[in-house]
Motif scaffolding. Structure first.
Motif, PDB file in Angstrom:
ATOM      1  N   ASP A  97     -44.456 -99.723 -13.835  1.00 51.96           N
ATOM      2  CA  ASP A  97     -45.575 -99.264 -13.022  1.00 51.96           C
ATOM      3  C   ASP A  97     -46.771 -98.841 -13.864  1.00 51.96           C
ATOM      4  OD1 ASP A  97     -44.210 -99.667 -10.645  1.00 51.96           O
ATOM      5  OD2 ASP A  97     -43.239 -97.702 -10.750  1.00 51.96           O
ATOM      6  N   ALA A  98     -46.493 -98.113 -14.946  1.00 55.37           N
ATOM      7  CA  ALA A  98     -47.583 -97.507 -15.718  1.00 55.37           C
ATOM      8  C   ALA A  98     -47.811 -98.241 -17.027  1.00 55.37           C
ATOM      9  CB  ALA A  98     -47.267 -96.036 -15.989  1.00 55.37           C
ATOM     10  N   PRO A  99     -49.058 -98.568 -17.348  1.00 50.68           N
ATOM     11  CA  PRO A  99     -49.349 -99.139 -18.664  1.00 50.68           C
ATOM     12  C   PRO A  99     -49.252 -98.071 -19.746  1.00 50.68           C
ATOM     13  CG  PRO A  99     -51.382 -98.828 -17.444  1.00 50.68           C
ATOM     14  CD  PRO A  99     -50.265 -98.462 -16.511  1.00 50.68           C
ATOM     15  N   ILE A 100     -49.161 -98.505 -20.990  1.00 52.47           N
ATOM     16  CA  ILE A 100     -49.081 -97.584 -22.124  1.00 52.47           C
ATOM     17  C   ILE A 100     -49.772 -98.240 -23.312  1.00 52.47           C
ATOM     18  CG2 ILE A 100     -46.809 -98.493 -22.819  1.00 52.47           C
ATOM     19  CD1 ILE A 100     -46.093 -95.646 -23.780  1.00 52.47           C
ATOM     20  N   THR A 101     -50.463 -97.447 -24.131  1.00 46.75           N
ATOM     21  CA  THR A 101     -51.101 -98.036 -25.304  1.00 46.75           C
ATOM     22  C   THR A 101     -50.037 -98.401 -26.342  1.00 46.75           C
ATOM     23  OG1 THR A 101     -51.434 -95.950 -26.495  1.00 46.75           O
ATOM     24  CG2 THR A 101     -53.182 -96.649 -24.963  1.00 46.75           C
ATOM     25  N   ALA A 102     -50.390 -99.355 -27.176  1.00 50.47           N
ATOM     26  CA  ALA A 102     -49.455 -99.789 -28.221  1.00 50.47           C
ATOM     27  C   ALA A 102     -49.087 -98.637 -29.137  1.00 50.47           C
ATOM     28  CB  ALA A 102     -50.075-100.938 -29.016  1.00 50.47           C
ATOM     29  N   GLN A 103     -50.041 -97.782 -29.471  1.00 49.69           N
ATOM     30  CA  GLN A 103     -49.757 -96.677 -30.390  1.00 49.69           C
ATOM     31  C   GLN A 103     -48.835 -95.645 -29.743  1.00 49.69           C
ATOM     32  OE1 GLN A 103     -50.630 -96.633 -33.618  1.00 49.69           O
ATOM     33  NE2 GLN A 103     -49.378 -94.784 -33.850  1.00 49.69           N
ATOM     34  N   ALA A 104     -49.068 -95.324 -28.476  1.00 45.50           N
ATOM     35  CA  ALA A 104     -48.196 -94.360 -27.794  1.00 45.50           C
ATOM     36  C   ALA A 104     -46.776 -94.902 -27.696  1.00 45.50           C
ATOM     37  CB  ALA A 104     -48.750 -94.040 -26.408  1.00 45.50           C
ATOM     38  N   TYR A 105     -46.665 -96.182 -27.429  1.00 44.18           N
ATOM     39  CA  TYR A 105     -45.343 -96.801 -27.338  1.00 44.18           C
ATOM     40  C   TYR A 105     -44.643 -96.771 -28.697  1.00 44.18           C
ATOM     41  CZ  TYR A 105     -41.752-100.103 -25.826  1.00 44.18           C
ATOM     42  OH  TYR A 105     -40.555-100.693 -25.511  1.00 44.18           O
ATOM     43  N   LEU A 106     -45.392 -97.090 -29.751  1.00 44.89           N
ATOM     44  CA  LEU A 106     -44.829 -97.069 -31.106  1.00 44.89           C
ATOM     45  C   LEU A 106     -44.342 -95.672 -31.474  1.00 44.89           C
ATOM     46  CD1 LEU A 106     -44.277 -98.360 -33.877  1.00 44.89           C
ATOM     47  CD2 LEU A 106     -46.680 -97.907 -34.453  1.00 44.89           C
ATOM     48  N   ASP A 107     -45.142 -94.658 -31.213  1.00 46.10           N
ATOM     49  CA  ASP A 107     -44.750 -93.283 -31.548  1.00 46.10           C
ATOM     50  C   ASP A 107     -43.465 -92.887 -30.821  1.00 46.10           C
ATOM     51  OD1 ASP A 107     -46.909 -92.921 -33.227  1.00 46.10           O
ATOM     52  OD2 ASP A 107     -48.159 -91.969 -31.711  1.00 46.10           O
ATOM     53  N   GLU A 108     -43.387 -93.264 -29.555  1.00 45.19           N
ATOM     54  CA  GLU A 108     -42.206 -92.943 -28.752  1.00 45.19           C
ATOM     55  C   GLU A 108     -40.951 -93.569 -29.352  1.00 45.19           C
ATOM     56  OE1 GLU A 108     -41.133 -94.894 -24.599  1.00 45.19           O
ATOM     57  OE2 GLU A 108     -42.710 -93.384 -24.350  1.00 45.19           O
ATOM     58  N   ARG A 109     -41.054 -94.818 -29.755  1.00 44.50           N
ATOM     59  CA  ARG A 109     -39.892 -95.529 -30.288  1.00 44.50           C
ATOM     60  C   ARG A 109     -39.517 -95.058 -31.693  1.00 44.50           C
ATOM     61  NH1 ARG A 109     -38.324-100.301 -28.190  1.00 44.50           N
ATOM     62  NH2 ARG A 109     -36.657-100.027 -29.725  1.00 44.50           N
ATOM     63  N   LEU A 110     -40.498 -94.705 -32.510  1.00 41.89           N
ATOM     64  CA  LEU A 110     -40.186 -94.214 -33.859  1.00 41.89           C
ATOM     65  C   LEU A 110     -39.397 -92.916 -33.810  1.00 41.89           C
ATOM     66  CD1 LEU A 110     -43.475 -94.965 -35.836  1.00 41.89           C
ATOM     67  CD2 LEU A 110     -41.296 -96.179 -35.982  1.00 41.89           C
ATOM     68  N   ARG A 111     -39.657 -92.097 -32.793  1.00 40.29           N
ATOM     69  CA  ARG A 111     -38.861 -90.882 -32.633  1.00 40.29           C
ATOM     70  C   ARG A 111     -37.418 -91.231 -32.283  1.00 40.29           C
ATOM     71  NH1 ARG A 111     -43.925 -88.945 -30.651  1.00 40.29           N
ATOM     72  NH2 ARG A 111     -43.465 -89.670 -28.529  1.00 40.29           N
ATOM     73  N   GLU A 112     -37.243 -92.261 -31.478  1.00 42.89           N
ATOM     74  CA  GLU A 112     -35.895 -92.635 -31.054  1.00 42.89           C
ATOM     75  C   GLU A 112     -35.026 -93.122 -32.215  1.00 42.89           C
ATOM     76  OE1 GLU A 112     -36.887 -94.090 -26.465  1.00 42.89           O
ATOM     77  OE2 GLU A 112     -36.531 -95.558 -28.046  1.00 42.89           O
ATOM     78  N   ILE A 113     -35.653 -93.770 -33.215  1.00 40.16           N
ATOM     79  CA  ILE A 113     -34.856 -94.292 -34.332  1.00 40.16           C
ATOM     80  C   ILE A 113     -34.902 -93.373 -35.551  1.00 40.16           C
ATOM     81  CG2 ILE A 113     -35.065 -96.680 -33.543  1.00 40.16           C
ATOM     82  CD1 ILE A 113     -37.169 -97.140 -35.704  1.00 40.16           C
ATOM     83  N   LYS A 114     -35.374 -92.135 -35.325  1.00 39.48           N
ATOM     84  CA  LYS A 114     -35.322 -91.066 -36.328  1.00 39.48           C
ATOM     85  C   LYS A 114     -36.231 -91.303 -37.527  1.00 39.48           C
ATOM     86  CE  LYS A 114     -30.707 -89.356 -35.147  1.00 39.48           C
ATOM     87  NZ  LYS A 114     -30.284 -90.191 -34.044  1.00 39.48           N
ATOM     88  N   LEU A 115     -37.279 -92.108 -37.342  1.00 36.95           N
ATOM     89  CA  LEU A 115     -38.297 -92.232 -38.386  1.00 36.95           C
ATOM     90  C   LEU A 115     -39.396 -91.193 -38.182  1.00 36.95           C
ATOM     91  CD1 LEU A 115     -38.738 -96.040 -39.115  1.00 36.95           C
ATOM     92  CD2 LEU A 115     -37.621 -94.298 -40.504  1.00 36.95           C
ATOM     93  N   LYS A 116     -39.464 -90.603 -36.974  1.00 34.28           N
ATOM     94  CA  LYS A 116     -40.414 -89.511 -36.727  1.00 34.28           C
ATOM     95  C   LYS A 116     -39.645 -88.334 -36.145  1.00 34.28           C
ATOM     96  CE  LYS A 116     -45.109 -91.191 -36.322  1.00 34.28           C
ATOM     97  NZ  LYS A 116     -46.315 -91.232 -35.485  1.00 34.28           N
TER      98      LYS A 116
END
Length: 318
Positions: free
Chosen positions: A299-318
């Protein structure tokens, strides 16, 4: 299942076509490969063996440096965006065990007054390895250009103008990641060289898939080895392109498994290039990828940078 089911195609049929009909056929075949697998091999890419070997030589020389020297180039708190990430840090999403690898990140060289400078810090270059910058960034630029060609073909396949991705990726936060998987000293460890995962970005181009270990999960849930020929670069769909295309192109789960016996006592090197959109690109489902059989999934769009930040936290790089 055999790896032959994951197609390998010659991209010269697109970049240097013998006819318009064969170019159109290539677009169709490539699109079908990605719809079915999310993976394909690309040959005829024009990135010379000498360029690849020179890059691997400097990467290997860096990873052979003493640990205290390598740690000079580790920047804690940056999510590994540039420089060195040591062994035992990255962990596949939802995995209990870290991957068996260390790696280096090379990013895009941009002017420091660019509006994207806050997202793309300056590169680090190891003083101890002559030629590292030249060969690493040369490979970065070659893979960036090849990725643009692949995206142009996919744009045509889903009914977009051929150059649709060009101004959306020309300042993309793309990453070249030389990886070293050290020798494995025990067959009983729970960790694997790279746990089952999907990539974050638009597409990934893997140089060095000629070494055994890469496995791709089919739609039937079977793990299919994909050991490409030495002149082939493996290109797969990432989560951003999956989301943009409403899953027309799936981001397929893959892993790097541990070899057994004596083969495990040898190091493995590989170099993926993660092609990203520009940081402010809005990932929103393409209307042409929404159908009655494939209703809109996000439903909701997301910027590439916001998406990247979210995923980097999930894989423990952030």
């Amino acid at each position: 299942m055999s790896q032959a089911q994951i197609p390998t195609l010659d991209i010269r049929r697109f970049t240097q076509p013998v006819s318009a009909a064969d170019r159109a056929a290539f677009v169709s075949e490539l699109g079908r490969a990605y719809e079915a697998w999310g993976f394909a091999g690309i040959r005829g890419h024009g990135i010379g063996e000498a360029r690849i070997e020179a890059a691997y030589d400097v990467f290997q020389r860096f990873f052979e440096l003493p640990e205290p020297v390598k740690m000079k180039y580790h920047l804690p708190g940056t999510g590994g965006a540039r420089g060195y990430t040591p062994f035992g840090v990255e962990t596949a999403k939802d995995s209990k065990h870290h991957d068996l690898k260390e790696f280096w990140h090379v990013g895009r060289e941009i002017p420091r007054d660019s509006r994207y400078a806050q997202y793309m810090p300056p590169n680090l270059w190891p003083d101890e390895v002559a030629g590292f910058r030249e060969h690493a960034y040369g490979l970065y630029q070659a893979l960036d250009a090849l990725g643009s060609s692949v995206l142009s073909a996919l744009a045509l396949h889903i009914g977009l103008p051929e150059d649709w991705f060009r101004d959306k990726t020309d300042q993309g936060n793309s990453i070249l990641r030389p990886i070293h998987y050290p020798p494995i000293t025990s067959d009983d460890i729970p960790n694997v060289r790279a746990g089952a995962h999907e990539d974050i970005n638009l597409i990934t181009l893997l140089v060095g898939a000629s070494a055994a270990g890469l496995e791709v999960r089919s739609r039937r849930g079977e793990w299919v080895p994909f050991t490409a020929d030495a002149d082939t670069i493996v290109v797969n769909i990432g989560d951003m392109l999956q989301r943009l295309t409403n899953h027309v192109y799936p981001s397929t789960t893959h892993r790097v498994v541990n070899p057994r016996g004596e083969a495990a006592r040898k190091p493995r090197y590989s170099t993926p290039f993660f092609l990203h959109p520009n940081p402010d690109f809005l990932i929103d489902v393409l209307p042409g990828c929404v159908t009655a059989d494939n209703p809109r999934r996000y439903d909701a769009p997301i910027t590439a940078q916001a998406y990247l930040d979210e995923r980097l936290r999930e894989i423990k790089l952030k």
